[in-house]
Design a protein around this motif. Structure first.
Motif, PDB file in Angstrom:
ATOM      1  N   GLU A   2       0.841  -1.586  -0.260  1.00 61.10           N
ATOM      2  CA  GLU A   2       0.142   0.041   0.147  1.00 61.10           C
ATOM      3  C   GLU A   2       0.797   1.317   0.109  1.00 61.10           C
ATOM      4  O   GLU A   2       1.635   1.191   0.861  1.00 61.10           O
ATOM      5  N   ILE A  34      -9.271  11.517   0.521  1.00 54.00           N
ATOM      6  CA  ILE A  34      -9.211  12.711   1.230  1.00 54.00           C
ATOM      7  C   ILE A  34      -8.198  13.541   0.993  1.00 54.00           C
ATOM      8  O   ILE A  34      -6.948  13.051   0.781  1.00 54.00           O
ATOM      9  N   TYR A  36      -5.789  16.753   2.641  1.00 56.37           N
ATOM     10  CA  TYR A  36      -5.735  17.491   3.974  1.00 56.37           C
ATOM     11  C   TYR A  36      -4.800  18.703   3.571  1.00 56.37           C
ATOM     12  O   TYR A  36      -3.889  18.524   2.561  1.00 56.37           O
ATOM     13  N   PHE A  89      -1.781  16.940   1.543  1.00 55.43           N
ATOM     14  CA  PHE A  89      -1.637  15.448   1.676  1.00 55.43           C
ATOM     15  C   PHE A  89      -2.703  14.965   1.074  1.00 55.43           C
ATOM     16  O   PHE A  89      -3.977  15.305   1.352  1.00 55.43           O
ATOM     17  N   THR A  93      -8.414   5.574   2.157  1.00 56.04           N
ATOM     18  CA  THR A  93      -9.058   4.930   3.364  1.00 56.04           C
ATOM     19  C   THR A  93      -9.602   3.744   2.768  1.00 56.04           C
ATOM     20  O   THR A  93     -10.170   3.508   1.921  1.00 56.04           O
ATOM     21  N   LYS A 100      -8.825   2.244   7.819  1.00 55.25           N
ATOM     22  CA  LYS A 100      -7.522   2.764   7.987  1.00 55.25           C
ATOM     23  C   LYS A 100      -7.272   3.506   6.775  1.00 55.25           C
ATOM     24  O   LYS A 100      -7.600   3.549   5.720  1.00 55.25           O
ATOM     25  N   THR A 101      -6.469   4.596   7.156  1.00 54.64           N
ATOM     26  CA  THR A 101      -6.123   5.712   6.353  1.00 54.64           C
ATOM     27  C   THR A 101      -4.762   5.740   6.219  1.00 54.64           C
ATOM     28  O   THR A 101      -3.845   5.753   7.063  1.00 54.64           O
ATOM     29  N   ILE A 102      -4.486   5.874   4.879  1.00 52.11           N
ATOM     30  CA  ILE A 102      -2.860   5.937   4.643  1.00 52.11           C
ATOM     31  C   ILE A 102      -2.611   7.314   3.728  1.00 52.11           C
ATOM     32  O   ILE A 102      -3.337   7.679   2.840  1.00 52.11           O
ATOM     33  N   PHE A 103      -1.453   7.997   4.340  1.00 45.07           N
ATOM     34  CA  PHE A 103      -1.120   9.346   3.691  1.00 45.07           C
ATOM     35  C   PHE A 103       0.030   9.226   2.712  1.00 45.07           C
ATOM     36  O   PHE A 103       0.884   8.500   2.880  1.00 45.07           O
ATOM     37  N   GLY A 104      -0.109  10.039   1.526  1.00 43.00           N
ATOM     38  CA  GLY A 104       1.023  10.431   0.833  1.00 43.00           C
ATOM     39  C   GLY A 104       2.151  11.127   1.470  1.00 43.00           C
ATOM     40  O   GLY A 104       2.058  11.641   2.523  1.00 43.00           O
ATOM     41  N   ALA A 105       3.174  11.547   0.767  1.00 48.09           N
ATOM     42  CA  ALA A 105       4.398  12.154   1.336  1.00 48.09           C
ATOM     43  C   ALA A 105       4.126  13.593   1.557  1.00 48.09           C
ATOM     44  O   ALA A 105       4.972  14.246   2.354  1.00 48.09           O
TER      45      ALA A 105
ATOM     46  N   TYR B  35       0.247   8.629  14.414  1.00 49.50           N
ATOM     47  CA  TYR B  35       1.003   8.617  13.050  1.00 49.50           C
ATOM     48  C   TYR B  35       2.353   9.428  13.468  1.00 49.50           C
ATOM     49  O   TYR B  35       2.308  10.238  14.520  1.00 49.50           O
ATOM     50  N   LEU B  41       8.880  12.392   4.488  1.00 48.28           N
ATOM     51  CA  LEU B  41       8.074  11.064   4.404  1.00 48.28           C
ATOM     52  C   LEU B  41       6.670  11.100   4.591  1.00 48.28           C
ATOM     53  O   LEU B  41       6.158  10.362   4.857  1.00 48.28           O
ATOM     54  N   GLY B  42       6.299  12.071   4.976  1.00 48.96           N
ATOM     55  CA  GLY B  42       4.654  12.613   5.082  1.00 48.96           C
ATOM     56  C   GLY B  42       4.230  11.754   6.461  1.00 48.96           C
ATOM     57  O   GLY B  42       5.298  11.947   7.546  1.00 48.96           O
ATOM     58  N   PHE B  48      -3.532   1.922  14.788  1.00 54.70           N
ATOM     59  CA  PHE B  48      -4.729   2.430  14.993  1.00 54.70           C
ATOM     60  C   PHE B  48      -5.843   1.574  15.734  1.00 54.70           C
ATOM     61  O   PHE B  48      -5.448   0.455  16.094  1.00 54.70           O
TER      62      PHE B  48
END
Lengths: 113, 113
Positions: A2, A34, A36, A89, A93, A100-105, B35, B41-42, B48
């Protein structure tokens, strides 16, 4: 695995111009995305979201576009203002039972007066 | 307004110390997240929780543990702090149903010396 990534780490635009911030994601199972905004010294703040069954959503001065075919997300800011200067960002989700939410850089947006 | 409060804004700890980072939210959200944010690296997900006493590992759980004994409180524990855990730590919460962006705390900047 991911991952959510951004094409450009920094973007500089003239005040009043439109800004486009891009994001690529890799998980085809993601069902909600999303954007942000994070200003210096603050936590990220929700701007706009989009579901995976949509391809466009508009807010106040912001538009999010989703292209599932190429797994690409973009944020468009109309008439960019100095107050828009921040790190942006994208996040995906995935419903694992707990969203679970994963963010970009992140992309840093500079607005030149 | 939703409020996510992190107990400390700045912390300095010594290598090997056990460190507790506390987070409290006041909106009865089911989901809570920890987080860490590092330059370039964001935001990377550590752990969680989608319910009291329920937890799930994120992308970088090594060296961390969490505790969720009450719905409103989610604690991040560094069992034996190391210098590579120097970072900005962000807590977030999110409702359990539907597509909602997460609400973030102001962050805790932890320095391990």
């Amino acid at each position: 695995g991911e991952s959510v990534g951004l094409h450009l780490p920094t973007l500089s635009v003239q005040e009043g111009d439109n800004s486009i911030i891009n994001c690529a994601y890799s998980n085809s199972a993601s069902d909600y995305f999303i954007w942000y905004k994070q200003e210096s010294g603050k936590g990220p703040q929700f701007i706009i979201d989009i579901r995976s069954n949509m391809d466009k959503r508009q807010g106040q001065r912001v538009t999010v576009l989703l292209n599932k075919t190429v797994k690409h997300l973009s944020l468009q800011i109309a008439a960019t203002q100095p107050g828009d200067s921040a790190v942006y960002f994208c996040a995906e989700t995935i419903n694992t039972g707990g969203f679970k939410t994963i963010f970009g850089a992140g992309t840093r947006l500079f607005v030149k007066a | 307004d939703v409020k996510v409060t992190q107990s400390s804004r700045y912390l300095v700890k010594r290598t090997g110390e056990k460190v507790f980072l506390e987070c409290v939210q006041d909106m009865d959200h089911e989901n809570m997240f920890w987080y860490r944010q590092d330059p370039g690296l964001g935001l990377r997900l550590i752990y969680f929780s989608y319910d009291v006493k329920m937890k799930e590992k994120g992308d970088i759980p090594e060296g961390y543990s969490v505790s969720r004994e009450k719905k409103e409180r989610f604690s991040l524990i560094l069992e034996s702090a190391s210098t590579n855990q120097t970072s900005m730590y962000l807590c977030a919460s999110k409702p359990g149903q539907g597509e909602w962006g997460a609400f973030f705390g102001q962050g805790t900047r932890l320095t391990v010396v």
